[in-house]
Design an enzyme around this catalytic site. Structure first.
Site, PDB file in Angstrom:
ATOM      1  N   ALA A 120       0.724  -1.181  -0.121  1.00  0.00           N
ATOM      2  CA  ALA A 120      -0.077  -0.015  -0.048  1.00  0.00           C
ATOM      3  C   ALA A 120       0.661   1.269   0.138  1.00  0.00           C
ATOM      4  CB  ALA A 120      -0.832  -0.048   1.314  1.00  0.00           C
ATOM      5  N   LYS A 161       1.513  -5.291   3.395  1.00  0.00           N
ATOM      6  CA  LYS A 161       2.596  -4.515   3.626  1.00  0.00           C
ATOM      7  C   LYS A 161       2.236  -2.774   3.709  1.00  0.00           C
ATOM      8  CE  LYS A 161       5.805  -2.256   1.619  1.00  0.00           C
ATOM      9  NZ  LYS A 161       5.947  -0.733   2.624  1.00  0.00           N
ATOM     10  N   GLU A 184       5.572   2.483   4.724  1.00  0.00           N
ATOM     11  CA  GLU A 184       6.372   2.671   5.986  1.00  0.00           C
ATOM     12  C   GLU A 184       6.331   4.039   6.705  1.00  0.00           C
ATOM     13  OE1 GLU A 184       9.038   2.921   2.413  1.00  0.00           O
ATOM     14  OE2 GLU A 184       7.276   2.037   3.107  1.00  0.00           O
ATOM     15  N   SER A 233       3.978   4.523  -7.083  1.00  0.00           N
ATOM     16  CA  SER A 233       4.678   5.079  -8.269  1.00  0.00           C
ATOM     17  C   SER A 233       4.875   4.082  -9.504  1.00  0.00           C
ATOM     18  CB  SER A 233       6.081   5.594  -7.751  1.00  0.00           C
ATOM     19  OG  SER A 233       6.933   4.600  -7.396  1.00  0.00           O
ATOM     20  N   CYS A 247      -3.826  10.023  -6.594  1.00  0.00           N
ATOM     21  CA  CYS A 247      -3.538   9.578  -7.912  1.00  0.00           C
ATOM     22  C   CYS A 247      -4.830   9.980  -8.816  1.00  0.00           C
ATOM     23  CB  CYS A 247      -3.407   8.059  -7.859  1.00  0.00           C
ATOM     24  SG  CYS A 247      -4.865   7.275  -7.399  1.00  0.00           S
ATOM     25  N   GLU A 270       4.498  13.257 -12.588  1.00  0.00           N
ATOM     26  CA  GLU A 270       3.465  13.425 -11.846  1.00  0.00           C
ATOM     27  C   GLU A 270       3.951  14.201 -10.664  1.00  0.00           C
ATOM     28  OE1 GLU A 270       0.127  10.754  -9.608  1.00  0.00           O
ATOM     29  OE2 GLU A 270       2.081   9.720  -9.834  1.00  0.00           O
TER      30      GLU A 270
END
Length: 505
Positions: free
Chosen positions: A156, A182, A185, A235, A290, A388
């Site tokens: 994620a 996951k 972090e 990304s 996004c 982006e």
């Protein structure tokens, strides 16, 4: 103006294995940094190979029993889970704002769109139904049904700490898989709260396990032979790496990656509605979505509305997310520097109408601040257009006709979302039919489908054959099994030996 930030020391996050939060034996730790103050508020372990393998082994073992649980029972767990998410929405929002930085009202949308997906998983008892033909041949029936894959993993991003994990594990486990998550972090706290609520809902231990870390954990997910499928949002650089590495080992992959979302503004549209919608869609969540509309394509006389866009953007206020300012801090200092670099490119190669760099916020001198920024006369060769930005930056492109606008958008490699504002039905229909983008809005700026549909970005924005949520989630998280059954009649002809190619008659 300074918001009181609770002093709770540096929190050390733990992995979640077999229903328990387990202190990691990691030798490397990743700092979680407050976007307002740059103070370290937590540390996330770089999960060791041994700990990772333990989490996957737990998932594999639990799958043996979880796949046999009736789907009606799984749906009841999700009914309880979505209710708990609603009841604890305020706590989740507070944690999202504390770690991510986004405003509380934006965090509320993050949580709401997440538990909408959990609600959607409660319809899977209908969507997962198979297919049957009775008497396909004499005395022969054929029926197909969907089976879970086994252990599925999700990676994620940081920008939606609640919504995107909730795209992943609730839908996958309702369909009978077990799951290794996951979280980013950078925003691990929200996951901790959501997993605690999952346990409270009654979902058995081992159905969902959580492992922390960065690149090493990602590579372990791609490489582990017992993980059958990988979901990812983030990304292009990371997504392409994950897709290539995991697919090469035969895993299913769905990777939702970068975007450059355009909105076409026709001069016949409802001007006030369009401009207000576009400013909100561009600058909301500090542009860290996004599906943010970052490129405004003004057609013909609509180019005269540029000053109106600038005036609206100037009125947006900047400050801490906990106080619900329009624009909150960017998540990290590194990202702030990147956004400032791309604004500099816009100033050099376009016309910088509004510059949000260097803004200060009283009481937070170290915050990751950048204010609303507008760059006019953008073209396809500018770095601020090609990349982006993921910040509160609006690119303005000017064209003369709707066909020029369509061609311009179609030349962009990404295909996540787009929109058009017009009162003309023919123009709208032409746009929806000719545009090569997976999600199209007509007179609304951010066309994110509700969960009963699927998130259908395309081109360089989405790799994989099955989309997130909706029927796409069923396709991704299950596989077909087809049974051809013959119950022979008692006759010599039916039992005669034959080497002919079998046909059903």
């Amino acid at each position: 103006m300074v918001w009181h930030i609770q002093k709770r020391g540096i929190h050390k996050y733990r992995n979640y294995i077999n229903g328990k939060w387990v202190e990691s034996k990691a030798t490397k730790w990743i700092d979680v940094v407050c976007p307002l103050t740059q103070k370290v508020t937590g540390q996330v372990p770089q999960t060791s190979d041994e700990e990772f393998n333990e989490a996957v082994a737990c998932s594999k073992e639990t799958f043996k029993t979880w796949k046999k649980v009736p789907i009606s029972t799984k749906v009841r767990y999700m009914l309880k889970y979505q209710e708990l998410l609603k009841q604890h929405s305020d706590e989740l929002c507070q944690e999202i704002t504390r770690e991510h930085g986004k405003s509380l009202v934006d965090a509320a949308g993050d949580v709401f769109r997440g538990y909408e997906c959990v609600e959607h998983s409660c319809s899977f008892s209908s969507l997962v139904q198979g297919e049957t033909i009775q008497n396909a041949g004499t005395g022969v029936d054929i029926y197909s049904f969907r089976e879970p894959l086994g252990v599925v993993a999700g990676i994620a991003p940081y920008n939606f700490p609640a919504m995107i994990p909730l795209w992943m594990y609730p839908l996958s486990i309702t369909l009978g898989n077990t799951f290794v998550l996951k979280p980013s972090e950078k925003v691990a706290g929200c996951t901790q709260l959501m997993i605690d609520l999952l346990k409270e809902s009654g979902v058995p231990d081992g159905v969902v396990n959580v492992v922390h870390g960065a690149n090493e954990t990602v590579n372990n997910i791609c490489d582990h032979p017992d993980i059958k499928a990988v979901s990812f949002v983030g990304s292009n650089m990371a997504g392409q790496h994950i897709y290539g590495r995991a697919s090469a080992l035969g895993k299913r992959c769905q990777v939702n990656m970068g975007a450059k979302n355009h909105s076409i503004v026709m001069p016949d549209c409802d001007k006030e509605d369009a401009l207000n919608a576009l400013v909100g869609a561009c600058f909301g969540s500090t542009g860290q979505r996004c599906m943010a509309i970052s490129v405004i394509v003004l057609v013909g006389d609509a180019q005269q509305w540029v000053p109106d866009l600038v005036e609206r953007a100037k009125k947006l206020n900047v400050g801490p997310g906990l106080e619900n300012y329009d624009i909150a801090p960017l998540n990290s200092k590194d990202h702030l520097h990147r956004v400032e670099h791309l604004i500099a490119d816009g100033k050099e190669n376009g016309k910088l109408l509004l510059d949000g760099r260097g803004i200060t916020v009283e009481g937070y001198p170290d915050g990751n601040w950048v204010g609303p920024t507008i760059i006019d006369h953008c073209h396809a060769d500018m770095a601020c257009y090609k990349e982006e930005i993921f910040g509160p930056v609006m690119n303005i492109v000017r064209v003369n006709t709707v066909q020029e606008a369509i061609d311009f958008v179609n030349d962009n490699p990404w295909g996540n979302g787009t929109s058009i504002f017009t009162r003309n039905g023919h123009t709208a229909r032409k746009y929806q039919n000719e545009i090569e983008v997976g999600q199209v809005g007509i007179n609304l700026p951010i066309p994110v489908p509700l969960p009963m549909f699927s998130f259908t970005g395309n081109k360089a924005s989405m790799w994989g054959t099955a989309n997130f949520y909706g029927k796409g989630a069923v396709n991704f998280n299950t596989q077909w099994k087809t049974i051809t059954a013959r119950w022979k009649e008692e006759s010599e002809e039916a039992q005669a030996l034959s080497t002919k190619f079998p046909t059903l008659k």
